[in-house]
Design a protein around this motif. Structure first.
Motif, PDB file in Angstrom:
ATOM      1  N   GLU A 192       2.986   2.642 -11.506  1.00 41.25           N
ATOM      2  CA  GLU A 192       2.907   3.597 -10.582  1.00 41.25           C
ATOM      3  C   GLU A 192       3.898   4.604 -10.554  1.00 41.25           C
ATOM      4  OE1 GLU A 192       2.996   1.324  -6.773  1.00 41.25           O
ATOM      5  OE2 GLU A 192       1.665  -0.204  -7.676  1.00 41.25           O
ATOM      6  N   TYR A 218       0.837  -1.123  -0.097  1.00 43.03           N
ATOM      7  CA  TYR A 218       0.046  -0.044  -0.045  1.00 43.03           C
ATOM      8  C   TYR A 218       0.945   1.155   0.002  1.00 43.03           C
ATOM      9  CZ  TYR A 218      -4.032  -2.738   0.992  1.00 43.03           C
ATOM     10  OH  TYR A 218      -5.223  -3.730   0.804  1.00 43.03           O
ATOM     11  N   PRO A 219       1.548   1.515  -1.191  1.00 50.62           N
ATOM     12  CA  PRO A 219       2.516   2.533  -1.050  1.00 50.62           C
ATOM     13  C   PRO A 219       1.887   3.746  -0.974  1.00 50.62           C
ATOM     14  CG  PRO A 219       2.145   1.771  -3.429  1.00 50.62           C
ATOM     15  CD  PRO A 219       0.973   1.161  -2.514  1.00 50.62           C
ATOM     16  N   THR A 220       0.731   4.409  -1.229  1.00 56.46           N
ATOM     17  CA  THR A 220       0.297   5.522  -0.737  1.00 56.46           C
ATOM     18  C   THR A 220      -0.628   5.808   0.275  1.00 56.46           C
ATOM     19  OG1 THR A 220      -1.600   5.047  -2.159  1.00 56.46           O
ATOM     20  CG2 THR A 220       0.342   6.317  -3.510  1.00 56.46           C
ATOM     21  N   ALA A 221      -0.874   4.467   1.019  1.00 56.58           N
ATOM     22  CA  ALA A 221      -1.570   4.724   2.306  1.00 56.58           C
ATOM     23  C   ALA A 221      -0.817   5.588   3.323  1.00 56.58           C
ATOM     24  CB  ALA A 221      -2.036   3.412   2.867  1.00 56.58           C
ATOM     25  N   SER A 261       9.863  10.350  -3.269  1.00 56.05           N
ATOM     26  CA  SER A 261       9.308  10.102  -2.328  1.00 56.05           C
ATOM     27  C   SER A 261       9.555   8.706  -1.936  1.00 56.05           C
ATOM     28  CB  SER A 261       7.815  10.353  -2.414  1.00 56.05           C
ATOM     29  OG  SER A 261       7.452   9.372  -3.472  1.00 56.05           O
ATOM     30  N   ASP A 262       8.984   8.305  -0.652  1.00 53.48           N
ATOM     31  CA  ASP A 262       9.452   6.929  -0.322  1.00 53.48           C
ATOM     32  C   ASP A 262       8.764   5.844  -1.384  1.00 53.48           C
ATOM     33  OD1 ASP A 262      10.642   7.483   1.656  1.00 53.48           O
ATOM     34  OD2 ASP A 262       9.285   7.116   3.442  1.00 53.48           O
ATOM     35  N   HIS A 263       7.895   6.162  -2.014  1.00 54.90           N
ATOM     36  CA  HIS A 263       6.874   5.421  -2.995  1.00 54.90           C
ATOM     37  C   HIS A 263       8.138   5.254  -4.082  1.00 54.90           C
ATOM     38  CE1 HIS A 263       3.143   4.914  -5.886  1.00 54.90           C
ATOM     39  NE2 HIS A 263       4.111   3.608  -5.513  1.00 54.90           N
ATOM     40  N   ALA A 296       4.115   8.527  -8.859  1.00 56.38           N
ATOM     41  CA  ALA A 296       4.685   8.728  -7.706  1.00 56.38           C
ATOM     42  C   ALA A 296       5.489  10.017  -7.414  1.00 56.38           C
ATOM     43  CB  ALA A 296       5.712   7.593  -7.503  1.00 56.38           C
ATOM     44  N   PRO A 297       5.215  10.715  -6.552  1.00 56.86           N
ATOM     45  CA  PRO A 297       5.820  11.954  -6.294  1.00 56.86           C
ATOM     46  C   PRO A 297       7.472  11.795  -6.082  1.00 56.86           C
ATOM     47  CG  PRO A 297       4.083  11.732  -4.576  1.00 56.86           C
ATOM     48  CD  PRO A 297       4.295  10.384  -5.294  1.00 56.86           C
ATOM     49  N   PRO A 324      -0.067   5.290   7.524  1.00 56.27           N
ATOM     50  CA  PRO A 324       1.125   5.189   6.737  1.00 56.27           C
ATOM     51  C   PRO A 324       1.557   4.019   5.891  1.00 56.27           C
ATOM     52  CG  PRO A 324       0.816   3.599   8.953  1.00 56.27           C
ATOM     53  CD  PRO A 324      -0.461   4.513   8.611  1.00 56.27           C
ATOM     54  N   PRO A 325       2.260   4.003   4.925  1.00 54.68           N
ATOM     55  CA  PRO A 325       2.280   3.295   3.693  1.00 54.68           C
ATOM     56  C   PRO A 325       2.974   1.767   4.076  1.00 54.68           C
ATOM     57  CG  PRO A 325       4.228   4.993   3.924  1.00 54.68           C
ATOM     58  CD  PRO A 325       3.268   5.326   4.943  1.00 54.68           C
ATOM     59  N   ASP A 326       2.610   0.992   3.434  1.00 56.11           N
ATOM     60  CA  ASP A 326       3.190  -0.239   3.595  1.00 56.11           C
ATOM     61  C   ASP A 326       3.935  -0.661   2.113  1.00 56.11           C
ATOM     62  OD1 ASP A 326       3.016  -1.494   5.959  1.00 56.11           O
ATOM     63  OD2 ASP A 326       0.775  -1.836   5.590  1.00 56.11           O
TER      64      ASP A 326
END
Lengths: 297, 270
Positions: A250, A57-60, A258-260, A254-255, A62-64
Motif C-alpha cells: 500500500e 479499510y484505509p481508503t474507505a 495522509s492518514d493512510h 498512499a497519498p 470514513p476510513p478504518d
C-alpha cells in the motif's frame, strides 16, 4: 611521549569508534524518522482503535485503521512456520555437527547454506505458482494462497538460518565436555541430549529467535503467498495479510502524509517493536544460559 | 594572469553547464501508466536524441508527491489528483496540470473452465460485498467463490470501488493482490476465483466476463457504454514548457504517441 606504535593504535581505535558511532547514528535516525511519520496518526485515530480494531479499510470513507488482523496474521504465520522450522533446523544442525561423517558434512553444509541464499522473491514465486495450486487441488481448498502456504515458504527461509547458527553453536562445544561424558560411560545419544545440547542452548535459542525474526519481517513471501485478506484467521487454511505485506503493497499508492500514509508507518512501528521484543528475548536467553567455560555446566 | 584565470572559470562554467543544454525530462508515478510512458519515451528519444527521458514507477501517490516536491517534470497517475494533494501543491507554489493520455477499461476475469460468461453490475457488487458466495447463485457450478481484489490503495481498486461497489465496502474475505499481474496469475491458477484486471492484462489463461452483456473493448470504453473504465493521466508542473511540452505533445499526438498507448494494452484517446 607517544611512540609511533601507540599512535597507530590510537588511530585504529578512533576509526573503529567512528564506524560504530555512524552505524548507531543511522539506526537512531531510522527510528526517529519512523516515529515521526507514524505518530501523527494518533492525532486522528485513538491508539486503542488502531491496535485493537478489526477492520482495515484505509481508503474507505470514513476510513478504518484497525491492524489487529494484521498483527494476528504476522504472529500466526511466524508461529506456524517456527513449528515447522525449529525441529527441522535444530535436528539438521545436530546431524551435521555430531552424527554425519565428515564427507557427508562437506556435501550437506554448502547445500543448506545455499538455501539461505535463495532470494525471497524466488521462494514466493515458487509458493504462488507450484505450491498453491497443489495445496488447493490436493486438499480441496478454496484457495492455496493462505496462512499454511506462507508459513511453509517462511519455514524454508528460516531453516538455513536456524540450522547454520545452531550448528556453529553445537560445533563449538568444547571437546573435553564430550570426552568427559563419553569417558564416564555415557552413550553418544546420552552425550548429545544431556551434555552437548544444554551446553549449546544459548546458541540454539539465538538461532531460533533469529529465524523467527526473519520470518516475521519477511515481506516478499507473505506479499505473494499469504493471500492478502485482512481477516483474523480461524483456520490454518485461511488467507491472511501480515503487516509487512500490507506496508509493501500500500505504501506506493498512499497519498503522501495522509492518514493512510501515517497508518502504514505506525504499522511499521508496531513491527519494529515486535522484532525488538524478539531480539530482547534472544539476548536474555543467551545471557541466562551463557556458557563461559567447561566449568559452568 | 588574471584574464587567464577568468577564461579558465568561464571554460569550467561552460563545461558544467553543457549537460544542462541537452534536454532532460523526468517522469515518475503510477505503475499502470508506466508501460505507456516507457514506450513513448523510447520512441520520443529516437526522434529527439538530444533529450533524455528518465522514467521510474512507484505509484500514483509517489508520482504526485514528487511533482509537489519538484523532483519530477511529469507525474503519471492512474487516478485524478486528490483535494489534499492539490492543497499541498499550491502551498508549495506549484500548479499541477492534468493531461488525459488514454483510458483503461477494467474487466472482471474468471478461470477459463468457469461456465459463467456474463455478470451484471449488481451481481458483481454482491459478490464483492460477500452476499453472493457460491457460483451456483450466478449460474455456475456449486463451488465457493474466491474473491480476488486489488489493494485498497491501487488506482484499479479505486475505479472498482466507484463504478461497481458504489461506495460499499469490499468484503474482508477478499484476497488483496498487489498488482494486475498477480491477480491474473491467481485467477489463472484457481478455478473458483474471480478477479478484475486492466484490459491490457487479459490473456489466454484467464477469461474476461461481459458486464451487463457488454464486452470491455476500446470502442465500448470510448463510447461510454462499458461501465467500468477510467482515464489515465500525466500531470505537469504548471502549463508544460520546453522539452516537457514536446513530450506531452508527442504522447497526445494521434500519429505518434496514441498508437503506443494501444500497444501498451490500453485504450487510446481517439
Amino acid at each position: 611521549m607517544q611512540t609511533p606504535r601507540t599512535f597507530r593504535e590510537t588511530c585504529i581505535k578512533t576509526f573503529f569508534l567512528f564506524t560504530a558511532c555512524i552505524s548507531i547514528l543511522v539506526l537512531t535516525l531510522i527510528m526517529v524518522f519512523l516515529v515521526m511519520e507514524g505518530l501523527p496518526l494518533f492525532k486522528t485515530v485513538p491508539i486503542t482503535d488502531f491496535l485493537l480494531g478489526s477492520d482495515w479499510y484505509p481508503t474507505a470513507d470514513p476510513p478504518d485503521f484497525g491492524i489487529l488482523p494484521l498483527i494476528v496474521a504476522s504472529l500466526s504465520v511466524t508461529v506456524v512456520s517456527s513449528l515447522m522450522a525449529i525441529p527441522l533446523g535444530v535436528m539438521t544442525a545436530i546431524y551435521l555437527a555430531e552424527i554425519c561423517s565428515r564427507r557427508m558434512r562437506n556435501i550437506l553444509k554448502p547445500i543448506v547454506e545455499l538455501l539461505a541464499a535463495l532470494p525471497s522473491v524466488v521462494i514466493g514465486f515458487f509458493g504462488m505458482v507450484i505450491v498453491a495450486p497443489f495445496l488447493q487441488n490436493y486438499l480441496d481448498l478454496d484457495t492455496g494462497l493462505n496462512l499454511f502456504n506462507a508459513s511453509l515458504m517462511l519455514a524454508f527461509m528460516s531453516i538455513p538460518t536456524i540450522c547454520t547458527v545452531s550448528e556453529d553453536a553445537i560445533y563449538s562445544v568444547p571437546g573435553e565436555l564430550k570426552e568427559a561424558s563419553l569417558g564416564l560411560g555415557a552413550t553418544h545419544w546420552q552425550t548429545i541430549a544431556k551434555v552437548i545440547l544444554p551446553a549449546s542452548l544459548s546458541g540454539i535459542s539465538t538461532a531460533v529467535i533469529l529465524g523467527m525474526s526473519r520470518a516475521i519481517g519477511e515481506t516478499m513471501v507473505v506479499l505473494m503467498v499469504a493471500g492478502g485478506a485482512a481477516l483474523i484467521p480461524v483456520s490454518i487454511f485461511d488467507p491472511v495479510r501480515p503487516m509487512p505485506a500490507s506496508i509493501a503493497a500500500e505504501m506506493a499508492e498512499a497519498p503522501f502524509q495522509s492518514d493512510h500514509y501515517y497508518a502504514l508507518f505506525a504499522t511499521g512501528m508496531v513491527l519494529f517493536l515486535v522484532t525488538l521484543i524478539f531480539n530482547m528475548i534472544a539476548e536474555h536467553i543467551a545471557h541466562k544460559h551463557k556458557q563461559t567455560g567447561a566449568a559452568t555446566l | 594572469m588574471k584574464s587567464r584565470f577568468k577564461a579558465l572559470v568561464a571554460a569550467l562554467c561552460l563545461f558544467v553547464a553543457l549537460p544542462a543544454w541537452a534536454g532532460s525530462v523526468q517522469i515518475k508515478g503510477s505503475t499502470t501508466v508506466l508501460p505507456i510512458a516507457q514506450k513513448c519515451a523510447e520512441a520520443f528519444m529516437k526522434i529527439n536524441p538530444d533529450i533524455a527521458v528518465s522514467i521510474s514507477g512507484g505509484g500514483s501517490g509517489n508520482g504526485i508527491k514528487a511533482l509537489i516536491d519538484g523532483t519530477t517534470d511529469i507525474a503519471d497517475a492512474s487516478r485524478f489528483i486528490k483535494n489534499k494533494e492539490v492543497k499541498r501543491a499550491v502551498e508549495n507554489g506549484r500548479y499541477p496540470v492534468p493531461f488525459a493520455v488514454g483510458y483503461d477499461c477494467i474487466v472482471p476475469v474468471v478461470h477459463p473452465s468457469n461456465p459463467v460468461t456474463n455478470l451484471t453490475l449488481d451481481q458483481l457488487k454482491s459478490i464483492y460485498k460477500g452476499d453472493i458466495t457460491n457460483w451456483k447463485q450466478v449460474g455456475g457450478p456449486d463451488q465457493n467463490i474466491v474473491v480476488i481484489s486489488r489493494d485498497t490503495s491501487s488506482g484499479t481498486y479505486e475505479v472498482w470501488e466507484k463504478k461497481v461497489m458504489n461506495k460499499e465496502r469490499v468484503s474482508k474475505r477478499a484476497q488483496l493482490q498487489a498488482s494486475n499481474g498477480a491477480v491474473a496469475q491467481t485467477v489463472a491458477k484457481n478455478k473458483r476465483a474471480i478477479g478484475y484486471v486492466g484490459f491490457g492484462y487479459l490473456n489466454s489463461e484467464i477469461k474476461g466476463l461481459t458486464v451487463n452483456g457488454i464486452q470491455g473493448t476500446p470502442s465500448s470504453t470510448l463510447s461510454g457504454t462499458y461501465p467500468i473504465s477510467r482515464a489515465l493521466f500525466m500531470f505537469t508542473q504548471g502549463w508544460p514548457k520546453g522539452d516537457t511540452a514536446k513530450f506531452i505533445n508527442f504522447v497526445l499526438n494521434p500519429k505518434t504517441g496514441q498508437p503506443l498507448v494501444k500497444s501498451a494494452g490500453f485504450v487510446p484517446l481517439y
